[in-house]
Design an enzyme around this catalytic site. Structure first.
Site, PDB file in Angstrom:
ATOM      1  N   GLU A 192       0.833  -1.225   0.000  1.00 59.19           N
ATOM      2  CA  GLU A 192       0.000   0.000   0.000  1.00 59.19           C
ATOM      3  C   GLU A 192       0.860   1.265   0.000  1.00 59.19           C
ATOM      4  OE1 GLU A 192      -4.135  -1.560   1.927  1.00 59.19           O
ATOM      5  OE2 GLU A 192      -2.875  -0.394   3.228  1.00 59.19           O
ATOM      6  N   GLU A 210      -5.394  -8.135  -1.223  1.00 57.82           N
ATOM      7  CA  GLU A 210      -6.149  -8.148   0.043  1.00 57.82           C
ATOM      8  C   GLU A 210      -7.606  -7.829  -0.255  1.00 57.82           C
ATOM      9  OE1 GLU A 210      -4.734  -5.566   3.209  1.00 57.82           O
ATOM     10  OE2 GLU A 210      -2.652  -5.993   2.669  1.00 57.82           O
TER      11      GLU A 210
HETATM   12  C1  BG6 Z   1      -4.555  -2.948   4.713  1.00 57.21           C
HETATM   13  C2  BG6 Z   1      -3.241  -3.444   5.233  1.00 57.21           C
HETATM   14  O1  BG6 Z   1      -4.518  -1.567   4.859  1.00 57.21           O
HETATM   15  O2  BG6 Z   1      -5.728  -3.297   5.377  1.00 57.21           O
HETATM   16  C3  BG6 Z   1      -3.330  -4.610   6.200  1.00 57.21           C
HETATM   17  O3  BG6 Z   1      -2.345  -3.747   4.193  1.00 57.21           O
HETATM   18  C4  BG6 Z   1      -4.522  -4.408   7.100  1.00 57.21           C
HETATM   19  O4  BG6 Z   1      -2.122  -4.669   6.886  1.00 57.21           O
HETATM   20  C5  BG6 Z   1      -5.789  -4.404   6.263  1.00 57.21           C
HETATM   21  O5  BG6 Z   1      -4.617  -5.347   8.127  1.00 57.21           O
HETATM   22  C6  BG6 Z   1      -7.053  -4.294   7.060  1.00 57.21           C
HETATM   23  O6  BG6 Z   1      -6.991  -3.173   7.878  1.00 57.21           O
HETATM   24  P1  BG6 Z   1      -7.200  -3.234   9.439  1.00 57.21           P
HETATM   25  O7  BG6 Z   1      -6.805  -1.906   9.912  1.00 57.21           O
HETATM   26  O8  BG6 Z   1      -8.627  -3.513   9.672  1.00 57.21           O
HETATM   27  O9  BG6 Z   1      -6.319  -4.309   9.938  1.00 57.21           O
END
Ligand code: BG6
Length: 462
Positions: A175, A366
């Site tokens: 990211e 993701e």
């Molecule tokens: C992304 C990141 O921003 O979102 C992850 O690359 C992160 O590391 C994921 O865990 C979900 O966000 P969060 O803050 O709910 O864990």
């Protein structure tokens, strides 16, 4: 035809724990507590890093460092053929400035990667997932300083050489656009006064873009099989109305994200970036401009939500929380328990948009739902997560029908891990439940959730 990568994702700083084991140095994330105080430290590290807190969730993570073998076995049984992991930079170069790597750190990843390969699981490796060595923050204010380029390239070269032939898919930065929103998390920047914020963050971003290009150059020269990817926190801005002003604003807001990927995918700063580069008077050399021509092979991205913008945003307008990016609330969408709006069609929109723009294969690095799970009679019935994944997969398939070339799907997360934004484990994303609470108490026992069995049967039918 290349096999489609059906996988899952996790990151070192959220899963491994073992923060001071086998010579590992501190990462920026190791300084973050959980809860409200986490946001205070992340957004104003200069005034908060000296505080001490009762609990630092990354120090134990979900003990993946200890349990990786049994975790990978469980994941292999779920049926994935790929896993997105990250390597912890300070495990390999504890302060970022050593001339030679920490052998014990490399050994851990040797074991981990060999374990994946043993099960026929393709590793997709992020080199820095919010994991700048804290020593670089202290010494040079993180990525604002150009010495980080060489430090990162030395680290990346070590990985590329050491894992040559075993790892083919590499993502230098997770990211990359996060650096504008959370400079400490994205770039280890501690001192970031408001009046210099734009200059410092864009300079740090430029330094990361140069490092990325150099690493792509090295990787391609070392092994033409290496596939290099950029990675952005995606999710388009929608204009709130059909007012031309709102549409223009949406284009401008989306460009804040594309800024990075435009460089990484095309090899040069886009024309819309020029006025800002001039205004900020960044330190950019001719040699760096030349280097940027080393582009990535694929475009990876995280997708959790879309966003809404308005040129007439009034005070008091209802805002929503979403992956750090606040937005006007979209009345057509539901929200997660943490206020992240759920927009499966937005995934199809992002995919089409990115593919139209770059014409390079995409990778969903993701996508997932953070929710509170409950263990009842030894089982976790997470139908809400199954529903979320199903709807996103339908839209992913639709985008492929639209003509988008997609390498794979890596839902977040393989198993429950510490939330990056809140530091909670109770914001669970995994296919596998980990028995630990927000204070780090628990047995760390693993329980496959209903979504684990659902994904297993989904994968069997592919
Ligand atoms: C992304 C990141 O921003 O979102 C992850 O690359 C992160 O590391 C994921 O865990 C979900 O966000 P969060 O803050 O709910 O864990």
């Amino acid at each position: 035809m290349k096999k489609f990568l059906w996988g899952a994702a996790l990151s070192a700083n959220q899963a491994e724990g073992a923060f001071d084991v086998d010579g590992r140095g501190l990462s920026v994330i190791d300084k973050l507590p959980a809860g409200k105080e986490r946001f205070q430290v992340m957004s104003d590290p200069k005034n908060n890093l000296s505080r001490t807190f009762a609990h630092y969730p990354s120090h134990h993570g979900v003990e993946f460092y200890e349990h990786y073998q049994s975790d990978i076995k469980l994941l292999a049984e779920m049926g994935i053929n790929s896993l997105r992991i990250s390597i912890s930079w300070p495990r390999i170069f504890p302060t970022g400035t050593e001339q030679s790597p920490n052998e014990a750190g490399l050994k851990f990843y040797d074991n981990l990667i060999d374990e994946l390969l043993h099960y026929g699981i393709e590793p997709i490796v992020t080199m820095s997932h919010f994991d700048t060595p804290f020593a670089l923050s202290e010494r040079v204010n993180g990525w604002t300083h150009k010495s980080c380029i060489d430090a990162f390239v030395r680290y990346a070269q070590t990985l590329l050489t050491h894992f040559n032939g075993r790892v083919r898919y590499w993502i230098p930065f997770n990211e990359i656009n996060m650096i504008l929103h959370l400079p400490y998390v994205g770039g280890g920047i501690v001192d970031c006064p408001a009046e210099q914020r734009a200059k410092l963050t864009y300079q740090a971003a430029h330094n990361q873009l140069v490092a990325n290009a150099k690493v792509c150059q090295l990787a391609h020269a070392l092994n033409p099989e290496n596939q290099m990817g950029c990675m952005l926190a995606a999710g388009n801005y929608y204009p709130q109305t059909c007012r031309p002003e709102d549409n223009l604003l949406a284009i401008q807001k989306n460009r804040e994200t594309y800024w990075f990927i435009d460089v990484q995918a095309r090899g040069y700063y886009p024309s819309y970036a020029q006025p800002k580069l001039r205004e900020l008077a960044l330190d950019i050399t001719e040699e760096e401009i030349e280097l940027l021509k080393n582009t990535v092979d694929f475009i990876s991205f995280s997708y959790y939500n879309s966003k809404v913008c308005s040129s007439e945003q009034r005070e008091g307008a209802e805002l929503t929380a979403g992956n750090i990016f606040q937005s006007i609330k979209n009345p057509y969408l539901e929200s997660s328990e943490w206020g992240w709006q759920i927009d499966p069609i937005g995934l199809r929109i992002s995919m089409n948009d990115l593919y139209d723009r770059y014409q390079k294969p995409l990778l969903i690095a993701e996508n997932g739902l953070g929710a509170k799970d409950e263990v009842i009679d030894g089982a976790v019935e997470d139908d809400y997560r199954i529903e979320y994944l199903k709807r996103h997969l339908e839209n992913m398939q639709a985008a492929m029908q639209d003509g988008v070339e997609l390498l794979g799907y890596m839902p977040w997360s393989a198993l429950d891990v510490i939330s990056a934004s809140t530091g909670q484990i109770s914001k669970r994303y995994g296919f596998i439940y980990v028995d630990v609470d927000d204070d780090g108490n628990g047995t760390y026992r693993r329980i496959p959730k209903k979504s684990y069995y659902w994904y297993q049967s989904y994968l069997r039918n592919q």
